[in-house]
Design an enzyme around this catalytic site. Structure first.
Site, mmCIF file in Angstrom:
data_model
loop_
_atom_site.group_PDB
_atom_site.id
_atom_site.type_symbol
_atom_site.label_atom_id
_atom_site.label_comp_id
_atom_site.label_asym_id
_atom_site.label_seq_id
_atom_site.Cartn_x
_atom_site.Cartn_y
_atom_site.Cartn_z
ATOM 1 N N ASP A 30 17.251 15.036 21.604
ATOM 2 C CA ASP A 30 16.146 15.889 20.923
ATOM 3 C C ASP A 30 15.356 14.171 20.357
ATOM 4 O O ASP A 30 16.015 13.349 20.976
ATOM 5 C CB ASP A 30 16.138 17.116 20.635
ATOM 6 C CG ASP A 30 14.500 17.315 20.293
ATOM 7 O OD1 ASP A 30 13.473 17.642 20.177
ATOM 8 O OD2 ASP A 30 14.475 19.064 19.556
ATOM 9 N N HIS A 90 13.121 19.152 12.775
ATOM 10 C CA HIS A 90 11.838 18.064 12.172
ATOM 11 C C HIS A 90 11.882 17.364 10.868
ATOM 12 O O HIS A 90 11.804 16.397 10.445
ATOM 13 C CB HIS A 90 10.344 17.850 12.420
ATOM 14 C CG HIS A 90 10.627 18.541 13.853
ATOM 15 N ND1 HIS A 90 10.152 19.247 14.638
ATOM 16 C CD2 HIS A 90 9.741 17.849 15.104
ATOM 17 C CE1 HIS A 90 10.511 19.930 15.670
ATOM 18 N NE2 HIS A 90 10.262 18.764 16.621
#
Length: 544
Positions: free
Chosen positions: A269, A197
Site C-alpha cells: 500500500d 492513512h
C-alpha cells in the site's frame, strides 16, 4: 553491473502518484502528486508505474499516452477504481459501492453475482479505453466491524462467504476485459477501527482466526488467478509483534508466498500513509518492504531516497540480485499478459460510435443497479409547508456540487429551503450536547433530513454520526420531522430505522451519486410538481 544501470532496474519496481489533469496547477493533492517535470524525469530514469487521481477521462487518455512516450518502456498505469471509473475521473461511470451489491446478495445470490461480474467487466473495459491497465481492486476485506472508518462500504460484504463470492465474480469480469487486478488489503483490514492513512491499526487475530475468516476471499482470488495482492499497513501482534504486515516477512513471505503459495505480484500500500511514514523513513521502509517479500513499492514519501536506498541494498549485497531479477520478471509477466491486443480490438476502441454505445449501456446498467439497491418505506410521501427546511449533512462538497443536484433542487422545487451542514461550517448543535439540534437556528420549521455518511480514507472521527439518531428522534417527538434519507452508511440507516416510528417517511441508498438522489426524491416528494418546477427553473437559469 554498474550502479547507474542497477538503479534503473530498481526504479522499475516503484509506483509514483500523478494527477490525471494535464497542468500542475490543477493537481488536487500537490503534496502527493508529482509535478510534470519531476514525473518526466522519474519516468526517463526508469520508474515503472504511475497511480492516477483526478482529471477527466479524456485528459487521462491523452496523459497515459504522453507518459508512455516519456518512459519509453512498458508502464503499469493504475488507479484505485473500486466503484467505477467515475469514482476517480470526471466523466466516467459511477457504480454503487460494493457493500450495496452485498445487500442485494442477501436477497438474491445469483443476481448479485451477475451484477458483480458485469461491474468488473464494464469497469475494466472503460478503464482500459482511457489508457489504464491495472485496477487496484477488488477490496477483499470483510467489513465485520461497523465502526471501521476506512473500509466500510468499500467491502463486498460482512461475512466471508459473501465477500468470496462477489470478489471472485468481479475478478472474472475484469479478466474478460484484459485488465490486471489486485486483491487488497492482505491479510485483511475489515476488523479495524483505525484508518491506516492516519495511524497504524492493530488487529488482534492470530493465524488460526485469519484462516477461518479474513483469508478466505484472498485464497479464492489467488486460486482464480488474481494478478497482484496488495499488503495493508496493519499490525498483527499475535503473528508479528514488531513489524506491520507491509514490512513483515512472517506475513508476506511465510504466509502469502509459502503457505498460500502465491507467486504473482505483491505490491505495498502507499508508503506515504501515516501508518508507515510516521515510523520509518522512505528509504528504510522501501528496503524493509522489499526484504519482507514485496515486489512493487507504492508511493514512498521521498521517491529518490527510496530508490537510492534500495539500490544501495542490492549493490552492497544486503539483498540478493536474484531477488531483484525475480520481482522484475513477475512484473514483466503481468505486463506481457495485457500487451498482446489484437488489431480488431484496437480498431473497435478507436470507433467513436461503438465506444459511445458502450458507455451508454454502462450508464443504463449503473442506473438499474441503483434502482435495485434503494429502500423506500411503503407510502413514504413527503409534503412541504411554508418555511420547511431541507437539512443536508455532507462530508464532501462533491456530494452536492451544484444547486442542480437532486438533493438540493428537488426539495426546493416543492417548497423546502436548503440548509447544508459540513464539518468545516458552523455547527448546528447545542454547545456540549451533540444530541440536540439548535432550534434557534432552525426556527420551528419541519425538517427533511438527508444524511450523506460513509466510511472512506482520511475521514477519521467525522465518520461517527450516532448523535444524529438522538437529534432525529427529538425532531420526531416535537412533530417536526418530515422524513429521513440516508445515502451511504447502512449501519446508521439500520439504527435510525429501529428508532423512528414506522409512519415516518424513510429512504436509504448505498450510493450517494446524483442518480441515487434523483431516484429516491422523485418517488417520495410530490414528484410531478417537483419535476415541473425543477425543469422550469433550470431552463430559465440556463438561458439567463
Amino acid at each position: 553491473m554498474n550502479k547507474s544501470d542497477l538503479r534503473r532496474q530498481v526504479s522499475e519496481l516503484f509506483i509514483v502518484r500523478a494527477s490525471g489533469f494535464s497542468l500542475d496547477s490543477q493537481r488536487l493533492y500537490p503534496n502527493l502528486e508529482e509535478t510534470n517535470s519531476n514525473l518526466k524525469r522519474l519516468l526517463e530514469e526508469g520508474v515503472g508505474g504511475v497511480i492516477f487521481l483526478g482529471g477527466t477521462v479524456k485528459e487521462l487518455e491523452i496523459r497515459c499516452n504522453l507518459l508512455k512516450k516519456w518512459s519509453g518502456q512498458p508502464l503499469l498505469l493504475c488507479a484505485d477504481i473500486e466503484e467505477g471509473v467515475g469514482q476517480r475521473f470526471y466523466g466516467g461511470t459511477k457504480f454503487i459501492p460494493p457493500m450495496g451489491i452485498a445487500q442485494i446478495y442477501k436477497k438474491d445470490h445469483n443476481l448479485a453475482i451477475s451484477i458483480a461480474e458485469k461491474i468488473g467487466y464494464f469497469t475494466g473495459k472503460e478503464a482500459k479505453n482511457i489508457g489504464l491497465n491495472w485496477l487496484l481492486a477488488p477490496v477483499c476485506d470483510i467489513n465485520n466491524n461497523s465502526n471501521n472508518p476506512v473500509i466500510n462500504l468499500r467491502a463486498w460484504g460482512e461475512d466471508a462467504e459473501t465477500v468470496q463470492s462477489l470478489t471472485c465474480a468481479f475478478q472474472r469480469g475484469v479478466s474478460r476485459s484484459q485488465m490486471l487486478t489486485c486483491a487488497k488489503h492482505f491479510p485483511g483490514h475489515g476488523n479495524s477501527e483505525v484508518d491506516s492513512h492516519l495511524d497504524l491499526p492493530e488487529i488482534h487475530n492470530d493465524l488460526s482466526n485469519l484462516e477461518k475468516f479474513e483469508l478466505i476471499p484472498f485464497k479464492s482470488l489467488i486460486n482464480q488467478g488474481v494478478n497482484s495482492v496488495m499488503i495493508g499497513h496493519l499490525l498483527f501482534p499475535k503473528i508479528d509483534p514488531i513489524y506491520p504486515a507491509t514490512l513483515s516477512k512472517r506475513l508476506v513471505t511465510d504466509l502469502l508466498r509459502s503457505k498460500l503459495k502465491y507467486d504473482g505480484l505483491v505490491v505495498s500500500d502507499a508508503l506515504v500513509m501515516n501508518a508507515i511514514s510516521n515510523q520509518y523513513s522512505s528509504g528504510k521502509a522501501a528496503v524493509m518492504a522489499f526484504d519482507a517479500g514485496i515486489d512493487l513499492i507504492m508511493m514512498p514519501k521521498n521517491i529518490d531516497e527510496a530508490i537510492d536506498s534500495l539500490t544501495d541494498a542490492f549493490y552492497s549485497g544486503k539483498i540478493s540480485l536474484e531477488r531483484l531479477d525475480i520481482s522484475r520478471e513477475r512484473r514483466k509477466k503481468q505486463l506481457d499478459l495485457i500487451s498482446n491486443e489484437n488489431d480488431l480490438e484496437k480498431e473497435e476502441l478507436s470507433n467513436g460510435d461503438i465506444k459511445n454505445k458502450f458507455l451508454l449501456d454502462v450508464s443504463r446498467f449503473s442506473h438499474s443497479i441503483i434502482k435495485k439497491s434503494i429502500f423506500i418505506r411503503e407510502e413514504s410521501i413527503i409534503k412541504a409547508e411554508f418555511n420547511d427546511i431541507n437539512l443536508i449533512k455532507i462530508d464532501n462538497f462533491e456530494q452536492v456540487s451544484n444547486k442542480f443536484c437532486p438533493a438540493l433542487a428537488l426539495p426546493k422545487a416543492v417548497g423546502f429551503q436548503n440548509l447544508i451542514i459540513h464539518p468545516l461550517g458552523i455547527s448546528p448543535w447545542l454547545k456540549n450536547n451533540k444530541g440536540f439540534l439548535e432550534s434557534g437556528q432552525l426556527c420551528n420549521s419541519k425538517i427533511l433530513v438527508q444524511l450523506f455518511v460513509r466510511g472512506k480514507p482520511f475521514i477519521g472521527l467525522d465518520y461517527h454520526n450516532d448523535h444524529w439518531i438522538d437529534a432525529i428522534r427529538s425532531l420526531e417527538i416535537e412533530e417536526r420531522l418530515s422524513g429521513v434519507i440516508i445515502y451511504g452508511c447502512p449501519y446508521l440507516y439500520d439504527k435510525i430505522k429501529k428508532t423512528i416510528h414506522y409512519s415516518t417517511p424513510l429512504a436509504y441508498s448505498p450510493s450517494q451519486i446524483e442518480e441515487a438522489q434523483h431516484q429516491i426524491l422523485s418517488r417520495i416528494l410530490q414528484s410531478k410538481i417537483a419535476h415541473k418546477e425543477f425543469d422550469r427553473k433550470s431552463i430559465k437559469e440556463f438561458t439567463d
